[in-house]
Design a protein around this motif. Structure first.
Motif, mmCIF file in Angstrom:
data_model
loop_
_atom_site.group_PDB
_atom_site.id
_atom_site.type_symbol
_atom_site.label_atom_id
_atom_site.label_comp_id
_atom_site.label_asym_id
_atom_site.label_seq_id
_atom_site.Cartn_x
_atom_site.Cartn_y
_atom_site.Cartn_z
ATOM 1 N N ARG A 40 0.882 -1.165 0.000
ATOM 2 C CA ARG A 40 0.000 0.000 0.000
ATOM 3 C C ARG A 40 0.922 1.218 0.000
ATOM 4 O O ARG A 40 1.730 1.375 0.894
ATOM 5 C CB ARG A 40 -0.915 -0.014 1.234
ATOM 6 C CG ARG A 40 -2.138 0.830 1.026
ATOM 7 C CD ARG A 40 -3.160 0.690 2.139
ATOM 8 N NE ARG A 40 -3.800 -0.615 2.281
ATOM 9 C CZ ARG A 40 -4.750 -1.094 1.469
ATOM 10 N NH1 ARG A 40 -5.154 -0.404 0.436
ATOM 11 N NH2 ARG A 40 -5.279 -2.276 1.675
ATOM 12 N N SER A 42 2.297 4.791 0.386
ATOM 13 C CA SER A 42 2.055 6.071 1.080
ATOM 14 C C SER A 42 2.463 7.218 0.151
ATOM 15 O O SER A 42 3.197 7.024 -0.823
ATOM 16 C CB SER A 42 2.894 6.144 2.357
ATOM 17 O OG SER A 42 4.264 6.191 2.020
ATOM 18 N N ARG A 43 1.988 8.414 0.498
ATOM 19 C CA ARG A 43 2.370 9.599 -0.278
ATOM 20 C C ARG A 43 3.892 9.795 -0.229
ATOM 21 O O ARG A 43 4.519 10.162 -1.211
ATOM 22 C CB ARG A 43 1.644 10.819 0.312
ATOM 23 C CG ARG A 43 1.914 12.118 -0.366
ATOM 24 C CD ARG A 43 0.831 13.120 -0.050
ATOM 25 N NE ARG A 43 -0.376 12.830 -0.790
ATOM 26 C CZ ARG A 43 -0.606 13.280 -2.024
ATOM 27 N NH1 ARG A 43 0.263 14.054 -2.613
ATOM 28 N NH2 ARG A 43 -1.707 12.972 -2.663
ATOM 29 N N GLU A 61 -0.667 14.131 -10.488
ATOM 30 C CA GLU A 61 -1.449 13.012 -11.044
ATOM 31 C C GLU A 61 -0.671 11.701 -10.949
ATOM 32 O O GLU A 61 -1.229 10.636 -10.671
ATOM 33 C CB GLU A 61 -1.768 13.276 -12.531
ATOM 34 C CG GLU A 61 -2.951 14.164 -12.779
ATOM 35 C CD GLU A 61 -4.258 13.583 -12.237
ATOM 36 O OE1 GLU A 61 -4.741 12.575 -12.791
ATOM 37 O OE2 GLU A 61 -4.794 14.144 -11.267
ATOM 38 N N LYS A 64 -0.896 10.360 -7.481
ATOM 39 C CA LYS A 64 -2.225 9.766 -7.286
ATOM 40 C C LYS A 64 -2.318 8.415 -7.999
ATOM 41 O O LYS A 64 -2.910 7.465 -7.496
ATOM 42 C CB LYS A 64 -3.297 10.685 -7.882
ATOM 43 C CG LYS A 64 -3.720 11.806 -6.982
ATOM 44 C CD LYS A 64 -5.026 12.406 -7.524
ATOM 45 C CE LYS A 64 -5.170 13.854 -7.157
ATOM 46 N NZ LYS A 64 -6.090 14.569 -8.034
ATOM 47 N N TYR A 65 -1.741 8.361 -9.191
ATOM 48 C CA TYR A 65 -1.768 7.143 -10.017
ATOM 49 C C TYR A 65 -1.062 5.992 -9.292
ATOM 50 O O TYR A 65 -1.651 4.920 -9.101
ATOM 51 C CB TYR A 65 -1.108 7.473 -11.359
ATOM 52 C CG TYR A 65 -0.791 6.314 -12.267
ATOM 53 C CD1 TYR A 65 -1.585 5.174 -12.317
ATOM 54 C CD2 TYR A 65 0.309 6.375 -13.124
ATOM 55 C CE1 TYR A 65 -1.275 4.126 -13.178
ATOM 56 C CE2 TYR A 65 0.614 5.344 -13.990
ATOM 57 C CZ TYR A 65 -0.172 4.214 -14.006
ATOM 58 O OH TYR A 65 0.142 3.181 -14.847
ATOM 59 N N GLN A 67 -0.356 5.687 -6.230
ATOM 60 C CA GLN A 67 -1.032 5.363 -4.955
ATOM 61 C C GLN A 67 -2.350 4.631 -5.181
ATOM 62 O O GLN A 67 -2.980 4.174 -4.233
ATOM 63 C CB GLN A 67 -1.299 6.635 -4.158
ATOM 64 C CG GLN A 67 -0.055 7.212 -3.489
ATOM 65 C CD GLN A 67 -0.466 8.188 -2.397
ATOM 66 O OE1 GLN A 67 -0.686 9.361 -2.647
ATOM 67 N NE2 GLN A 67 -0.581 7.684 -1.185
ATOM 68 N N GLU A 69 -5.127 5.952 -6.494
ATOM 69 C CA GLU A 69 -6.319 6.794 -6.342
ATOM 70 C C GLU A 69 -7.101 6.942 -7.635
ATOM 71 O O GLU A 69 -8.278 7.276 -7.610
ATOM 72 C CB GLU A 69 -5.932 8.172 -5.792
ATOM 73 C CG GLU A 69 -5.568 8.093 -4.327
ATOM 74 C CD GLU A 69 -5.177 9.435 -3.746
ATOM 75 O OE1 GLU A 69 -5.590 10.469 -4.290
ATOM 76 O OE2 GLU A 69 -4.445 9.427 -2.746
ATOM 77 N N LEU A 70 -6.470 6.693 -8.766
ATOM 78 C CA LEU A 70 -7.178 6.823 -10.044
ATOM 79 C C LEU A 70 -7.909 5.528 -10.411
ATOM 80 O O LEU A 70 -8.717 5.516 -11.327
ATOM 81 C CB LEU A 70 -6.194 7.177 -11.182
ATOM 82 C CG LEU A 70 -5.287 8.401 -10.982
ATOM 83 C CD1 LEU A 70 -4.442 8.640 -12.221
ATOM 84 C CD2 LEU A 70 -6.106 9.640 -10.662
ATOM 85 N N HIS A 71 -7.596 4.452 -9.709
ATOM 86 C CA HIS A 71 -8.145 3.146 -10.091
ATOM 87 C C HIS A 71 -8.856 2.415 -8.971
ATOM 88 O O HIS A 71 -9.216 1.244 -9.126
ATOM 89 C CB HIS A 71 -7.034 2.246 -10.658
ATOM 90 C CG HIS A 71 -6.437 2.800 -11.906
ATOM 91 N ND1 HIS A 71 -5.333 3.620 -11.889
ATOM 92 C CD2 HIS A 71 -6.832 2.703 -13.185
ATOM 93 C CE1 HIS A 71 -5.058 3.990 -13.125
ATOM 94 N NE2 HIS A 71 -5.945 3.455 -13.934
ATOM 95 N N ASP A 72 -9.025 3.107 -7.802
ATOM 96 C CA ASP A 72 -9.674 2.457 -6.680
ATOM 97 C C ASP A 72 -9.015 1.108 -6.352
ATOM 98 O O ASP A 72 -9.680 0.123 -6.049
ATOM 99 C CB ASP A 72 -11.171 2.256 -6.999
ATOM 100 C CG ASP A 72 -11.972 2.007 -5.735
ATOM 101 O OD1 ASP A 72 -11.527 2.432 -4.657
ATOM 102 O OD2 ASP A 72 -13.038 1.370 -5.835
ATOM 103 N N ARG A 74 -5.777 0.529 -4.073
ATOM 104 C CA ARG A 74 -4.681 1.212 -3.370
ATOM 105 C C ARG A 74 -3.540 0.245 -3.048
ATOM 106 O O ARG A 74 -3.252 -0.039 -1.893
ATOM 107 C CB ARG A 74 -5.219 1.924 -2.136
ATOM 108 C CG ARG A 74 -5.974 3.168 -2.580
ATOM 109 C CD ARG A 74 -6.602 3.997 -1.544
ATOM 110 N NE ARG A 74 -7.244 5.149 -2.177
ATOM 111 C CZ ARG A 74 -8.342 5.088 -2.925
ATOM 112 N NH1 ARG A 74 -8.938 3.929 -3.144
ATOM 113 N NH2 ARG A 74 -8.836 6.165 -3.489
#
Ligand code: CDP
Ligand code: MG
Length: 167
Positions: A40, A42-43, A61, A64-65, A67, A69-72, A74
């Motif tokens: 998982r 982390s930022r 982006e 986010k990608y 991590q 976040e764009l694909h649900d 994580r």
């Protein structure tokens, strides 16, 4: 030359159920897998991994990608491959960064896409050279998670720490 390389199956690869396909493609390299785990992200880990991309307009982006976040989804799958010419062999099988430019038979050419925002969703990460491979492998794995001694290690006495164990 014996080399190590880090592969990350990115969240789009996991979401599209491509884990098996990607590992099958990479097995053509005949390289040895010496470490694997699901992480998982982390930022902090994402930013450190992509620190050389900090000045790019798509950095936010990209974080986010990776991590998920764009694909649900994580998580990513992290794999270390080891063997002769590992970095180049894996990059060849992966294909170019831009999935539209990647050979259509390569992994990224087969499964990647460019989002409407222009981000390359290219299903996997692979290390670019020896120095980056070392930096990345040490970032993603502890020595005890790798079954061979890829890099020198040392024993330290750590302060007693709280840690979670099976109940
Ligand atoms: O992943 P690779 O080493 O092939 O490329 P990179 O230049 O290190 O870029 C890291 C990641 O940023 C790429 O894998 C893409 O997901 C993304 N990227 C992008 O979306 N648009 C670009 N013009 C360049 C990279
Ligand atoms: Mg790179």
């Amino acid at each position: 030359m014996d080399q190590k390389t880090l592969v990350l199956i990115k969240p789009d690869g996991l979401k599209k159920s491509l884990t098996g396909n990607i590992l099958t493609r990479l097995s053509e390299s005949k390289l040895e897998i010496v470490a694997v785990k699901i992480v998982r992200v982390s930022r902090e880990l994402a930013s450190e991994h992509y620190k050389h991309m900090q000045d790019k307009p798509f950095f936010g982006e990209l974080i986010k990608y990776i991590q998920g976040e764009l694909h649900d989804r994580r998580k990513v799958m992290a794999v270390v491959y080891w063997g002769d010419d590992a970095i180049n062999k894996v990059r060849q099988l992966a294909g170019s960064t831009n999935p539209e430019e990647a050979e259509s038979t390569s992994i990224r050419g087969s499964y990647g896409r460019i989002t409407t925002q222009g981000l390359y969703e290219n299903v996997l990460h692979t290390s670019s050279d020896n120095k980056e491979a070392e930096r990345e492998i040490k970032l993603w794995f502890n020595p005890d998670e790798v079954i061979v001694d890829l890099y020198p290690t040392k024993i330290i006495t750590a302060e007693p720490q709280k840690k979670r164990v099976w109940a």
